[in-house]
Design a protein around this motif. Structure first.
Motif, PDB file in Angstrom:
ATOM      1  N   VAL A 243     -18.369  70.601 -43.036  1.00 39.54           N
ATOM      2  CA  VAL A 243     -19.211  69.416 -43.231  1.00 39.54           C
ATOM      3  C   VAL A 243     -19.447  69.076 -44.706  1.00 39.54           C
ATOM      4  CG1 VAL A 243     -20.458  69.660 -41.040  1.00 39.54           C
ATOM      5  CG2 VAL A 243     -21.313  70.846 -43.062  1.00 39.54           C
ATOM      6  N   LYS A 245     -18.986  68.554 -48.838  1.00 40.91           N
ATOM      7  CA  LYS A 245     -18.078  67.878 -49.761  1.00 40.91           C
ATOM      8  C   LYS A 245     -17.053  68.871 -50.301  1.00 40.91           C
ATOM      9  CE  LYS A 245     -19.236  64.256 -52.173  1.00 40.91           C
ATOM     10  NZ  LYS A 245     -19.920  63.346 -53.116  1.00 40.91           N
TER      11      LYS A 245
ATOM     12  N   LEU B  27     -27.187  67.144 -43.504  1.00 45.35           N
ATOM     13  CA  LEU B  27     -26.838  67.423 -44.895  1.00 45.35           C
ATOM     14  C   LEU B  27     -27.053  66.128 -45.689  1.00 45.35           C
ATOM     15  CD1 LEU B  27     -25.520  70.025 -46.070  1.00 45.35           C
ATOM     16  CD2 LEU B  27     -23.321  68.920 -45.765  1.00 45.35           C
ATOM     17  N   PRO B  28     -27.686  66.182 -46.854  1.00 43.01           N
ATOM     18  CA  PRO B  28     -27.834  64.949 -47.645  1.00 43.01           C
ATOM     19  C   PRO B  28     -26.462  64.324 -47.920  1.00 43.01           C
ATOM     20  CG  PRO B  28     -28.964  66.798 -48.681  1.00 43.01           C
ATOM     21  CD  PRO B  28     -28.210  67.354 -47.528  1.00 43.01           C
ATOM     22  N   SER B  30     -25.037  63.104 -50.391  1.00 39.22           N
ATOM     23  CA  SER B  30     -24.323  63.494 -51.622  1.00 39.22           C
ATOM     24  C   SER B  30     -23.555  64.802 -51.444  1.00 39.22           C
ATOM     25  CB  SER B  30     -25.320  63.636 -52.765  1.00 39.22           C
ATOM     26  OG  SER B  30     -26.242  64.673 -52.449  1.00 39.22           O
ATOM     27  N   LEU B  31     -23.905  65.577 -50.422  1.00 36.25           N
ATOM     28  CA  LEU B  31     -23.248  66.861 -50.203  1.00 36.25           C
ATOM     29  C   LEU B  31     -22.236  66.821 -49.064  1.00 36.25           C
ATOM     30  CD1 LEU B  31     -26.393  69.159 -50.530  1.00 36.25           C
ATOM     31  CD2 LEU B  31     -24.417  69.185 -52.066  1.00 36.25           C
ATOM     32  N   ARG B  32     -22.181  65.703 -48.358  1.00 27.05           N
ATOM     33  CA  ARG B  32     -21.334  65.602 -47.163  1.00 27.05           C
ATOM     34  C   ARG B  32     -19.875  65.318 -47.500  1.00 27.05           C
ATOM     35  NH1 ARG B  32     -24.218  61.314 -43.615  1.00 27.05           N
ATOM     36  NH2 ARG B  32     -26.161  62.068 -44.518  1.00 27.05           N
ATOM     37  N   ARG B  33     -18.970  65.878 -46.739  1.00 26.52           N
ATOM     38  CA  ARG B  33     -17.568  65.556 -46.974  1.00 26.52           C
ATOM     39  C   ARG B  33     -17.261  64.207 -46.361  1.00 26.52           C
ATOM     40  NH1 ARG B  33     -13.451  69.861 -45.584  1.00 26.52           N
ATOM     41  NH2 ARG B  33     -11.958  68.178 -45.816  1.00 26.52           N
ATOM     42  N   GLU B  34     -16.319  63.503 -46.971  1.00 25.93           N
ATOM     43  CA  GLU B  34     -16.069  62.127 -46.555  1.00 25.93           C
ATOM     44  C   GLU B  34     -15.220  62.058 -45.297  1.00 25.93           C
ATOM     45  OE1 GLU B  34     -14.623  60.227 -50.109  1.00 25.93           O
ATOM     46  OE2 GLU B  34     -16.518  60.745 -51.092  1.00 25.93           O
TER      47      GLU B  34
END
Lengths: 437, 469
Positions: A243, A245, B27-28, B30-34
């Motif tokens: 999940v 980044k 998850l905020p 800014s931290l999430r994967r796209e």
């Protein structure tokens, strides 16, 4: 038991065939005074049954905890049955490094698929076939980032202590310097990092989420590092990557991590899996084995060990690493885990781990004297204060629950998707009782 | 065959996890994967069949003869796998409290006791994960020793030119200058060459004995004496320990520290390239320099990886050691040597031996005359063996023999297997003179034809990409 198939008669026949009177004649090059003329001071050999009972007796001396709320680099995630059975297949198990591609396509293809999955998880372009563990991956990354001019490595104090110490040891080996960037409020102190970024800095390593479970502001850290012309290395949790980044999106030049969470048992610390990936630009600096696709003499797709010009058996003392193996069976385990979980299953494991940890934290902090030490966003680990700490942890252990790890600031807790609400509630109740007592 | 990604069907999956029974947490952003990672989407049966198909395209020791020199591809007892899978070992958290890990400590202590007796050492660590990793650890012991004594001029490590490539690479990783010395014509250490480079700058010598051509260096006591006299330490690369375990001890040869590959000598499976495990042993005076874990043990030590090493591999190795025991261990070594000598003599008369003398656990064929006469190379012979279901020997190593094939049969092969293998080598020798073209194109019946390695290196394709569109 010695697993020798030839019969005593055959052995005699073979000795005669090689012109040796007895076995000692085969050791004629050994200075005879060095031969051990006494029996080894060891127990007699054992039958399979006797040996297994002795080993089981040792295993029984360990205390197992059905509920594990401790992580700190070794995580108790659910391991699907098929993830255990596939790597136990005897061919995968008993083969060696696939030097002969014509009889190792199975191993080679499994590694090629693993490399692809690591690239997908991290967003990077190239992955190697794996290294020993997450700590050595960090150390190898530091080595690949150094060049003639830039020799100093920076590492965040909020990284795993074993990672820091391993990187320090590798730096000690080559005679290079490691500087630790202090942490503030459980995260890398970004102002301290800014001050420490000088022209001799080769790379900076940050762990995401870090040792305390906190999410670092990786993008900001990476931007600073790049402004200095240094390389940005991220050590990432592979479950979180379901999940979270990607390191690529955070600007990392090298992404590494500990892959144990991807289907490997806790196993008192190993074997685990170090994964390591980078951008296309740095491909030829990546250490370790790498599998590449090619075609065979019939024009069919085939896989081989590739880019070997980087490696020790060619470059010898000029190689940047001496590594000549990988953790192939662990890489296979991780690939099977990722295949059977799929993108949605992996994301679910990540979401549930995070949800359970937050639930546990909230419930624990309802009690007087228990509070969150670091208040930033976190994944599946967090630090709380805990009065009567040793007593509380012992009470949990007596109830079959391995509580969080005692650390300087209090207790480092962890929860994964394996912990049910009922188990978490029970743990919280036990802590409550101790605090009330 | 298809890659696992090419079998993926969008939306297919297995339901392995229970429904989440607590409130979800977002998850905020800014931290999430796209985008989600493009992992395969498959059912469990798809995964099971895919890997079974891959497994069919692997040659393991369980499939047949695997005389890969220097790798000790002996049989891996199945019971050792069962021991490593015991929940009492597999389920132990490395940071569990001391009273809860007494069984693990007992495994490590017992394994160390066996290895002390086999090596003549007094200190041991199981932290390194592989042989090369053990070399790194061992040479760091040497480095710390000299440094602690303030003997900082010792900057050079001596390595014979017959050594494994890891030896010089390791010495360089430890910050030493590598001094390569040529071997004597018999493949052993050239004493004069050694004397010529020994001096006040000598940190140590790295040596494999039996060496990489399978010969026990008869001057070993003189070699270690000379190094010690110059103030250096002697490092034993245990890659070839299988020939001498329980028969002669590295400690008695004069070595100060040693690494052992548990995945070779002590029969733990190689796993397609790992995980191995390594024990590094040392004499008393080096014990204080052994590695530890910053989190499990006290600080202030070197550390080569997290926690205590590949523990479950140590469980397998100890299971093997306990099975063999007092008599079985030297018996295994003696039969490894007997098998190698037998196979060597059975092949002799066709391919040339690099050294025509008694060998230890392995021997080297020199195919340079054969190649000159037939045009058929060591590579061609190796590839031809594949058609018979035999894994080829190690090729083109050691570097001091041209057109080398290095064979290590191990003790777990029967006389019948050795006779069968020797007959194949002899037949291929004949074939080289009759039909070299056929051998240039070998293998003919393998999973694939010869791969184009140049293409793989020139235009690297190192991952699968989703086809466009």
């Amino acid at each position: 038991m010695s697993y020798i198939p030839s019969t005593p008669e055959q052995r005699q026949e073979m000795l005669r065939a090689v012109g040796a009177e007895d076995w000692k004649a085969l050791y004629r090059d050994v200075p005879q005074e060095m031969l051990l003329e006494r029996p080894l001071d060891l127990p007699e050999g054992m039958s399979e049954l006797a040996m297994s009972r002795a080993m089981e007796a040792m295993a029984a001396k360990n205390r197992l905890f059905p509920t594990v709320l401790r992580g700190a680099g070794a995580y108790d995630h659910y391991i699907p049955a098929v993830v255990r059975s596939i790597p136990a297949k005897e061919e995968f198990l008993t083969a060696y490094t696939p030097y002969q591609a014509e009889m190792s396509q199975g191993v080679l293809q499994s590694i090629f698929e693993y490399q692809t999955m690591i690239c997908e998880l991290t967003g990077m372009d190239v992955s190697n076939a794996s290294v020993y563990d997450g700590a050595t991956a960090a150390a190898e990354a530091a080595a690949m980032c150094r060049d003639r001019r830039r020799r100093v490595t920076l590492i965040s104090a909020a990284a795993h202590p074993d990672t820091i110490n391993t990187v320090r040891t590798y730096c000690y080996g080559t005679g290079d310097e490691l500087r630790v960037v202090p942490a503030k409020d459980g995260k890398t102190d970004i102002e301290a990092l800014r001050a420490m970024l000088t022209p001799e800095i080769a790379s900076f390593y940050v762990q995401q989420p870090n040792f305390y479970g906190q999410f670092e502001d990786a993008e900001a850290l990476g931007a600073l590092v790049h402004e200095n012309g240094s390389m940005f290395v991220m050590g990432v949790n592979p479950i979180a990557l379901g999940v979270m980044k990607t390191p690529r999106d955070c600007g990392a030049d090298v992404a590494v991590g500990e892959g144990q969470s991807l289907g490997m048992p806790l196993g008192f610390g190993g074997p685990y899996l170090g994964f390591m990936a980078t951008t296309a630009k740095h491909m030829r600096k990546l250490p370790g084995r790498i599998v590449g696709e090619t075609v065979d003499s019939r024009g069919e797709r085939a896989y081989v060990l590739s880019l070997q010009a980087r490696e020790q058996h060619i470059r010898r003392e000029k190689a940047s690493s001496n590594i000549c193996s990988n953790e192939a069976l662990c890489a296979l385990t991780a690939a099977v885990y990722l295949s059977v979980m799929g993108p949605e299953g992996l994301a679910e494991a990540a979401r549930q781990s995070m949800a359970k940890a937050h639930y546990l934290c909230r419930k624990l902090c309802e009690h007087e004297g228990v509070s969150l030490v670091y208040t930033g966003e976190y994944f599946h680990e967090f630090v709380t204060t805990l009065p009567r700490r040793d007593e509380a942890l012992k009470a949990l252990e007596d109830a079959g629950i391995l509580g969080g790890l005692p650390v300087e600031e209090g207790v480092l807790w962890c929860a994964t998707e394996k912990a049910s609400r009922k188990e978490l509630d029970r743990a919280v109740d036990i802590v409550k009782e101790v605090l009330a007592g | 065959m298809k890659l696992i990604f090419e079998k993926s069907v969008k939306g297919r999956h297995s339901d392995l996890l229970p429904k989440c029974d607590v409130e979800t947490v977002e998850l905020p952003e800014s931290l999430r994967r796209e985008t989600a990672p493009a992992l395969p989407e498959l059912s469990e049966v798809d995964v099971s069949r895919h890997y079974t198909e891959l497994n069919h395209r692997v040659h393991g020791v369980n499939c047949g003869f695997y005389p890969l020199g220097s790798c000790t591809m002996k049989y891996n007892p199945r019971i050792d796998e069962d021991m490593a899978a015991l929940p009492g070992f597999a389920g132990v958290h490395p940071l569990a409290p001391a009273y809860a890990v007494e069984g693990c400590r007992e495994v490590l202590d017992t394994a160390a006791k066996y290895l002390y007796e086999l090596t003549g050492m007094q200190g041991m660590t199981f932290q390194p994960a592989a042989g090369a990793h053990g070399e790194f650890t061992g040479v760091l012991l040497i480095k710390q020793y000299h440094e602690k004594r303030g003997d900082t001029k010792r900057r050079r490590i001596i390595v014979p030119d017959s050594a494994h490539g890891t030896n010089p690479a390791t010495a360089a990783m430890c910050g030493f200058e590598v001094v390569n010395i040529p071997s004597a014509p018999n493949g052993c250490v050239d004493l004069e060459a050694l004397k010529a480079v020994l001096g006040e700058d000598t940190a140590g010598l790295m040596l494999t004995n039996p060496n990489t051509v399978g010969i026990f260096d008869e001057n070993i006591l003189e070699i270690t004496r000379l190094v010690h006299e110059a103030g250096g330490l002697c490092y034993y690369d245990g890659a070839n320990l299988n020939a001498v375990m329980g028969v002669v001890r590295p400690g008695d040869m004069g070595f100060d520290c040693i690494h052992m590959n548990l995945h070779k000598t002590f029969a733990t499976p190689h796993g397609g390239g790992g995980p191995g495990a390594c024990a590094v042993g040392c004499k008393d005076f080096l014990k204080e320099f052994l590695p530890a874990s910053a989190l499990m043990d006290e600080p202030g030590h070197i550390q080569v990886r997290a926690f205590a090493g590949n523990f479950l591999v140590v469980v397998r190795a100890l299971s093997y050691l306990m099975s063999l025991g007092r008599e079985g261990i030297p018996e295994a070594a003696r039969n490894a040597v007997l098998n190698a000598n037998y196979l060597m003599r059975r092949i002799q008369g066709s391919f040339d031996l690099a050294f025509d003398r008694v060998c230890m656990h392995e021997f080297v064929l020199d195919l340079s005359r054969f190649k000159k006469e037939t045009g058929v190379s060591a590579l061609d012979v190796a590839k031809s063996l594949i058609d018979y279901g035999m894994h080829p020997p190690t090729m083109y190593f050691p570097l001091i023999v041209h057109e080398a094939l290095m064979l290590e049969p191990t003790e777990t092969e029967s006389k019948e297997t050795l006779d069968w293998a020797a007959d194949i080598f002899r037949a291929l020798y004949e074939l080289g003179y009759k039909d070299p073209a056929y051998m240039h194109e070998a293998p003919h019946a393998a999973q694939i034809g010869r791969p184009d390695e140049v293409r793989a290196a020139r235009s690297p394709v190192l991952r699968w990409q989703k086809p466009e569109g």
